[in-house]
Design a protein around this motif. Structure first.
Motif, PDB file in Angstrom:
ATOM      1  N   UNK A  52      -4.145  10.236   5.192  1.00  0.00           N
ATOM      2  CA  UNK A  52      -4.174   9.174   4.171  1.00  0.00           C
ATOM      3  C   UNK A  52      -5.123   8.089   4.627  1.00  0.00           C
ATOM      4  N   UNK A  53      -6.415   8.245   4.324  1.00  0.00           N
ATOM      5  CA  UNK A  53      -7.379   7.259   4.768  1.00  0.00           C
ATOM      6  C   UNK A  53      -7.089   5.856   4.246  1.00  0.00           C
ATOM      7  N   UNK A  54      -6.353   5.769   3.136  1.00  0.00           N
ATOM      8  CA  UNK A  54      -6.066   4.432   2.578  1.00  0.00           C
ATOM      9  C   UNK A  54      -5.141   3.644   3.508  1.00  0.00           C
ATOM     10  N   UNK A  55      -4.401   4.360   4.369  1.00  0.00           N
ATOM     11  CA  UNK A  55      -3.538   3.675   5.325  1.00  0.00           C
ATOM     12  C   UNK A  55      -4.351   2.890   6.342  1.00  0.00           C
ATOM     13  N   UNK A  56      -5.591   3.371   6.564  1.00  0.00           N
ATOM     14  CA  UNK A  56      -6.409   2.849   7.643  1.00  0.00           C
ATOM     15  C   UNK A  56      -6.553   1.324   7.584  1.00  0.00           C
ATOM     16  N   UNK A  57      -6.847   0.824   6.406  1.00  0.00           N
ATOM     17  CA  UNK A  57      -7.090  -0.612   6.303  1.00  0.00           C
ATOM     18  C   UNK A  57      -5.803  -1.408   6.252  1.00  0.00           C
TER      19      UNK A  57
END
Lengths: 239, 102
Positions: A52-57
């Motif tokens: 879940x790349x959206x978790x990154x930020x």
């Protein structure tokens, strides 16, 4: 014996990962975690289990992603946006450490996910900096060049002593120079975990750790605690 | 003699081998045979960058000289020459205890 704090932080990550993978648990507040725990944990959440790349930020905006495309790499500039180089020994020290360690990742790790983070915990008397990649590990890189080792910490120690996967006598200076700068120059602590091996070094202590089973790391984590206030040094006295 | 500013082509912080490599690949495409690389504005340079720059310069078909080189950059290039191939055994494997953590 008491384990060094940097190893304990790494083992906290391992414990959290084990618990989460068996019974599940909430995502912790990353802003409260040390870099040594936060980076492998972010890799675990973003890269390995959830994709879940959206978790990154949302986990911690201070964590810097090292781009796979080297031409887009501005890691030192990004690091400086949220950290004061003077607290890490000055511009020359910090740019050298981040430059060499990120170049090592590009040169050797075959990574797909790389991260770095600094925390200025001045009230505790140190700044902590960590850099992580999910690549083939130090052992994997050296073994890929036909070398073999008796046990898991040997590749880390030999890489610090100048062994390189690159076929040139002039290569393999990077980790050793970081070691001299951090340990001899700044009296820092250094922790490296890679695959099933780890080492901890400070001006007084040198220990190897075999990190097997649930404590193994898929990649390489390099962490340092630089004392605050730290001495002003000329990096060329130590390289 | 054409002058090239390395900061405008790469960055004020010269860190990655790849950056040195691609810089020289661009220089090789220029029609001029004599090039001056200006280091004006460079803040920092890694050992890896300096090493790769030195290697590529040696292999280049151009005559390349440097100008406006800050002292810290000069020191790094000098270091590359002085310690070429010299390595120090910083850690003694056998004297470090091994603890299994599982």
């Amino acid at each position: 014996m008491d384990y060094p704090q940097l190893l304990m932080e790494y083992l906290n990550f391992c414990k959290y990962r084990a618990r989460h993978s068996t019974v599940g648990s909430e995502i912790p507040n990353f802003k409260l975690l040390t870099p040594t725990m936060a980076l492998p944990l972010q890799d675990y959440f973003v890269n390995r289990i959830s994709h879940r790349p959206e978790l990154e930020t949302s986990l911690d905006p201070h964590v810097i992603t090292i781009p796979i495309d080297e031409t887009k790499s501005r890691t030192y500039d990004d690091f400086k946006r949220t950290n004061n180089p003077e607290n890490y020994g000055g511009e020359n020290v910090l740019s050298y450490v981040i430059g060499e360690l990120s170049d090592n990742i590009y040169q050797h790790s075959k990574f797909s996910y790389g991260l770095t983070l600094g925390r200025e915990t001045l009230e505790r008397g140190y700044c902590e900096l960590a850099i992580f990649d999910d690549g083939i590990t130090i052992a994997g890189s050296l073994e890929g060049s036909g070398m073999s080792f008796d046990e898991s910490t040997e590749p880390i120690v030999r890489a610090i002593n100048g062994l390189s996967s690159k076929d040139s006598d002039e290569r393999g200076q990077g980790l050793g120079s970081i070691f001299r700068l951090l340990i001899r120059g700044l009296s820092s602590e250094l922790f490296i975990a890679s695959g099933s091996g780890a080492i901890f070094v400070d001006p007084m202590m040198r220990i190897r750790f075999s990190i097997i089973g649930r404590n193994r790391l898929g990649g390489t984590l390099i962490s340092t605690r630089i004392p605050y206030p730290c001495p002003k040094i000329d990096i060329y006295d130590y390289l | 003699m054409k002058q090239i500013n390395i900061v405008s082509m790469i960055s004020a912080d010269l860190a990655l081998r790849h950056a040195a490599d691609s810089f020289f690949s661009k220089l090789e495409l220029l029609p001029d045979d004599n090039l001056v690389v200006s280091f004006s504005g460079v803040r920092s340079i890694s050992r890896s960058f300096a090493h790769e720059y030195t290697l590529r310069k040696k292999k280049s078909t151009k005559k390349i000289t440097e100008s406006d080189v800050p002292l810290n950059v000069k020191k790094m290039f000098q270091l590359i020459i002085n310690v070429r191939g010299r390595k120090e055994s910083l850690l003694d494997l056998d004297s470090m205890p091994v603890i299994t953590v599982n």
